[in-house]
Design a protein around this motif. Structure first.
Motif, short mmCIF file in Angstrom:
data_model
loop_
_atom_site.label_atom_id
_atom_site.label_comp_id
_atom_site.label_asym_id
_atom_site.label_seq_id
_atom_site.Cartn_x
_atom_site.Cartn_y
_atom_site.Cartn_z
N ASP A 187 -13.34 0.17 -3.47
CA ASP A 187 -14.56 0.68 -4.11
C ASP A 187 -14.30 2.12 -4.53
N TYR A 188 -15.33 2.76 -5.06
CA TYR A 188 -15.16 4.10 -5.61
C TYR A 188 -15.13 5.16 -4.51
N ASP A 189 -14.07 5.95 -4.48
CA ASP A 189 -13.94 7.11 -3.60
C ASP A 189 -12.64 7.83 -3.97
N HIS A 190 -12.62 9.13 -3.78
CA HIS A 190 -11.43 9.95 -4.07
C HIS A 190 -10.93 9.71 -5.50
N MET A 191 -11.88 9.60 -6.44
CA MET A 191 -11.47 9.29 -7.81
C MET A 191 -10.61 10.38 -8.43
N GLU A 192 -10.77 11.62 -7.96
CA GLU A 192 -9.96 12.71 -8.52
C GLU A 192 -8.48 12.53 -8.19
N ILE A 193 -8.18 11.70 -7.19
CA ILE A 193 -6.80 11.44 -6.79
C ILE A 193 -6.36 10.04 -7.19
N LEU A 194 -7.25 9.06 -6.98
CA LEU A 194 -6.87 7.66 -7.13
C LEU A 194 -7.17 7.08 -8.51
N GLY A 195 -8.03 7.73 -9.27
CA GLY A 195 -8.39 7.19 -10.59
C GLY A 195 -9.86 6.86 -10.67
N ASP A 196 -10.35 6.69 -11.90
CA ASP A 196 -11.78 6.52 -12.14
C ASP A 196 -12.23 5.07 -12.16
N THR A 197 -11.32 4.11 -12.19
CA THR A 197 -11.70 2.71 -12.25
C THR A 197 -11.28 1.99 -10.97
N LEU A 198 -11.96 0.88 -10.70
CA LEU A 198 -11.61 0.10 -9.51
C LEU A 198 -10.18 -0.45 -9.63
N GLU A 199 -9.77 -0.75 -10.85
CA GLU A 199 -8.42 -1.25 -11.05
C GLU A 199 -7.37 -0.18 -10.71
N GLN A 200 -7.64 1.06 -11.11
CA GLN A 200 -6.71 2.15 -10.76
C GLN A 200 -6.67 2.36 -9.25
N ILE A 201 -7.84 2.32 -8.63
CA ILE A 201 -7.91 2.50 -7.17
C ILE A 201 -7.19 1.36 -6.47
N ALA A 202 -7.37 0.13 -6.97
CA ALA A 202 -6.69 -1.03 -6.37
C ALA A 202 -5.18 -0.91 -6.50
N THR A 203 -4.71 -0.37 -7.61
CA THR A 203 -3.28 -0.18 -7.80
C THR A 203 -2.71 0.74 -6.73
N GLU A 204 -3.45 1.82 -6.42
CA GLU A 204 -3.00 2.74 -5.38
C GLU A 204 -3.02 2.08 -4.01
N LYS A 205 -4.09 1.38 -3.69
CA LYS A 205 -4.21 0.79 -2.35
C LYS A 205 -3.24 -0.37 -2.15
N SER A 206 -3.00 -1.13 -3.21
CA SER A 206 -2.08 -2.26 -3.08
C SER A 206 -0.64 -1.78 -2.94
N GLY A 207 -0.42 -0.47 -3.09
CA GLY A 207 0.92 0.08 -2.91
C GLY A 207 1.47 -0.07 -1.51
N ILE A 208 0.61 -0.41 -0.54
CA ILE A 208 1.12 -0.60 0.83
C ILE A 208 1.69 -2.00 1.02
N ILE A 209 1.50 -2.90 0.06
CA ILE A 209 2.05 -4.25 0.18
C ILE A 209 3.58 -4.18 0.09
N LYS A 210 4.24 -4.82 1.03
CA LYS A 210 5.70 -4.81 1.10
C LYS A 210 6.25 -6.22 0.85
N PRO A 211 7.49 -6.33 0.41
CA PRO A 211 8.08 -7.65 0.16
C PRO A 211 8.03 -8.56 1.38
N PHE A 212 7.58 -9.79 1.16
CA PHE A 212 7.58 -10.85 2.17
C PHE A 212 6.69 -10.53 3.38
N THR A 213 5.86 -9.50 3.28
CA THR A 213 5.02 -9.08 4.40
C THR A 213 3.59 -9.56 4.19
N PRO A 214 3.02 -10.31 5.13
CA PRO A 214 1.65 -10.84 4.96
C PRO A 214 0.63 -9.74 4.70
#
Length: 461
Positions: A187-214
Motif C-alpha cells: 500500500d502507499y507509504d514512503h513514496m518519496e523513496i519507493l515511488g508514487d504508484t502501488l506498482e512501483q512500491i510492489a517492485t521494491e518490496k518484491s525485491g526480497i524474493i530470492k531464487p527457488f525460495t518460497p
C-alpha cells in the motif's frame, strides 16, 4: 598492523564503545552525518558498505537460517509472531525489527529478550573497528543491521527473523539468503523513496524474493500482486497467496482480545487466540503461521500441535500495535502512520468504543499522507482530538492538522505542543470511563507508552 589479531579483537587503534550511552551517541552522530550528506538515516543506498562489512566479519548472516519479512503494514507483528512460533518449536531465535519504541536495543532480541549491554557492545565494537580502520561509512540502520547479524552469530541462534526497514530491494537487510520470504501487503507509504504508484512500491518490496525460495504473499490489489507473482515466477520461487493457499476467517472479538480460524492448504486451526481487538491481526497471524508451515513442510522446524500453536499466539505481545491498556480510562496505543493503517485503526475504534467518550491524541510526520490519514481517523467517531508534536523536528504543525480535521468532522480539536501535557490532557478529557487513542507515529506511541503504563499502575495501586 596486527592482521591476525584484528580477526578476533578490535584493532588497538580503534576507539571502542564502553557503554550503551556511547553507542547511542554514536548512532546520533551517524544520523547527523546522513542528514548533512542528504542521505536517509533509516534507508539504504550503500550496499557496498554492507557487503564490505559483512565480508570482513566472515558473513555472520550465513551462520543461521533466516526469515525475511516486508510489507507496508504488519511487518513487526508478523515478525514477532513468526519468532514466537520458531521458539515454540525449540529454536533459538534472533529477532531484528525497526523502528524501536523506547531504546534502540529493542530492535535486536534473542528469544524475546533485548540484547544485553555487553553483547551489544561486542557486536558494535567489531563493526566500529572496521569503520575506523577501513573508513566505511554507514547510516544508523545499516550499522545496526550488521551489528544484529554479528550478535546473532555470537549467540549461536538457529534462526533470525529479519524485518525490512523500508521497501526491500534496496534495504540493508536484503543481503540475507532466507528460507522463506513474506510480503504482508502493498500500500502507499514512503513514496518519496519507493515511488508514487502501488506498482512501483510492489517492485521494491518484491525485491526480497530470492531464487527457488518460497514466498508468502499477503492481500493486495491486482496490479502489485501481478508484479510480485511475475518476479516469483521468473525466480522459480513457490508462492503461497492469501485467499488461496492460506487465509484467516471467523474473527470474533471478545473484549480487547479476539479469536480466528487459520487455514494453510488443507490444514485448519480454529480458535486461534489473539491479544488484540483488531480484525487485521488475524491476517498477520495467518502470514506467520503460513511461513512456519513452509519451514515445517521442508523439514526445517518441528511439528507444533494445535494446542501449542494456540498457546503461542495467545502469549505474543504486540506493543504499540492496537495495544490496549485497560483502566480508567482505557488507553489504546497504535503506531498507525499511513492511510491504510489509519483506516484499520478507525474501524477498530468504532468496534470497541461503544458509547464511551473517546479522545484521540495525534501527531503526524510532515511527509505522510496527512489529509487522507486524518480523514480516516475523523471517521472513527471520536468526541475530541488533541494534536501534539513529537518528534518536533519531523512532525507537522498541530494547527495545520487541526485545520484539516475541521474539514471532516465537527468533533472538537485542541492543540497541545508538549506531548506529556497533551497526554495528560487526553486522559483528563476522556474521563475515568472513557477511551484514549494514541496514534499517528511509532515515535509518539513509544513516547506515550510509559506514561500510559504509569497511569494504569497508579489506577491498580
Amino acid at each position: 598492523m596486527p592482521d591476525k589479531e584484528s580477526k578476533k579483537d578490535p584493532p588497538y587503534w580503534a576507539v571502542a564503545f564502553s557503554s550503551y550511552q556511547e553507542i547511542t551517541d554514536f548512532l546520533r552522530e551517524l544520523e547527523t552525518a546522513c542528514m548533512l550528506r542528504g542521505r536517509p538515516s533509516d534507508g539504504t543506498v550503500n550496499f557496498g558498505a554492507i557487503a564490505r562489512s559483512l565480508q570482513a566479519l566472515d558473513r555472520p548472516d550465513r551462520a543461521y537460517r533466516s526469515v525475511h519479512i516486508t510489507g507496508t503494514n504488519g511487518k513487526t507483528s508478523v515478525c514477532r509472531m513468526t519468532a514466537a512460533l520458531l521458539q515454540a518449536g525449540g529454536m533459538k531465535v534472533g529477532l531484528y525489527t525497526s523502528p524501536h519504541l523506547g531504546q534502540f536495543r529493542e530492535r535486536i532480541s534473542i528469544n524475546g529478550q533485548p540484547l544485553g549491554d555487553q553483547e551489544l557492545m561486542d557486536a558494535c565494537n567489531r563493526l566500529k573497528s572496521l569503520m575506523d580502520w577501513a573508513g566505511v561509512l554507514m547510516s544508523p540502520f545499516e550499522f545496526l543491521t550488521v551489528a544484529a547479524f554479528f550478535a546473532f552469530r555470537a549467540a549461536n541462534v538457529d534462526y533470525a527473523v529479519v524485518e525490512v526497514g523500508i521497501g526491500g530491494k534496496a534495504d540493508a537487510t536484503n543481503v540475507i539468503a532466507p528460507e522463506v520470504s513474506v510480503i504482508t501487503n502493498v500500500d502507499y507509504d514512503h513514496m518519496e523513496i519507493l515511488g508514487d504508484t502501488l506498482e512501483q512500491i510492489a517492485t521494491e518490496k518484491s525485491g526480497i524474493i530470492k531464487p527457488f525460495t518460497p514466498v508468502v504473499c499477503g492481500p493486495m490489489q491486482d496490479g502489485p500482486r501481478s508484479l510480485v507473482l511475475s518476479r516469483a515466477e521468473r525466480l522459480k520461487a513457490p508462492v503461497l497467496s492469501f485467499g488461496h493457499e492460506y487465509d484467516a476467517t471467523d474473527f470474533v472479538r471478545a473484549g480487547y482480545q479476539g479469536t480466528c480460524t487459520i487455514r494453510v492448504d488443507d490444514t485448519t486451526w480454529d480458535g486461534i487466540p489473539l491479544d488484540s481487538p483488531a480484525a487485521f491481526m488475524a491476517t498477520n497471524a495467518a502470514h506467520a503461521l503460513a511461513a512456519y508451515e513452509v519451514l515445517r513442510r521442508r523439514g526445517l522446524v518441528a511439528v507444533l500441535d494445535a494446542n501449542a500453536i494456540r498457546q503461542t499466539f495467545e502469549h505474543v505481545r504486540l506493543p504499540a500495535c492496537c495495544e490496549v491498556l485497560a483502566g480508567n480510562p482505557t488507553i489504546v496505543i497504535d503506531g498507525a502512520h499511513n492511510a491504510s493503517a489509519a483506516a484499520n485503526l478507525s474501524s477498530t475504534i468504532r468496534s470497541i468504543r461503544a458509547s464511551r467518550r473517546t479522545v484521540l491524541l495525534l501527531s503526524l510526520p510532515r511527509e505522510k499522507e496527512i489529509d487522507t490519514i486524518i480523514r480516516h481517523l475523523a471517521g472513527a467517531g471520536a468526541d475530541q482530538v488533541i494534536f501534539t508534536r513529537y518528534p518536533k523536528n519531523r512532525s507537522a504543525a498541530p494547527q495545520d492538522l487541526a485545520a484539516i480535521w475541521r474539514t471532516y468532522t465537527p468533533a472538537a480539536a485542541e492543540m497541545v505542543n508538549d506531548p506529556v501535557d497533551a497526554f495528560q490532557k487526553a486522559v483528563q478529557e476522556a474521563g475515568p470511563l472513557g477511551l484514549v487513542v494514541v496514534t499517528g507515529s511509532l515515535e509518539l506511541g513509544g513516547y506515550c507508552r510509559p506514561l500510559a503504563q504509569a497511569a494504569q499502575s497508579h489506577v491498580v495501586a
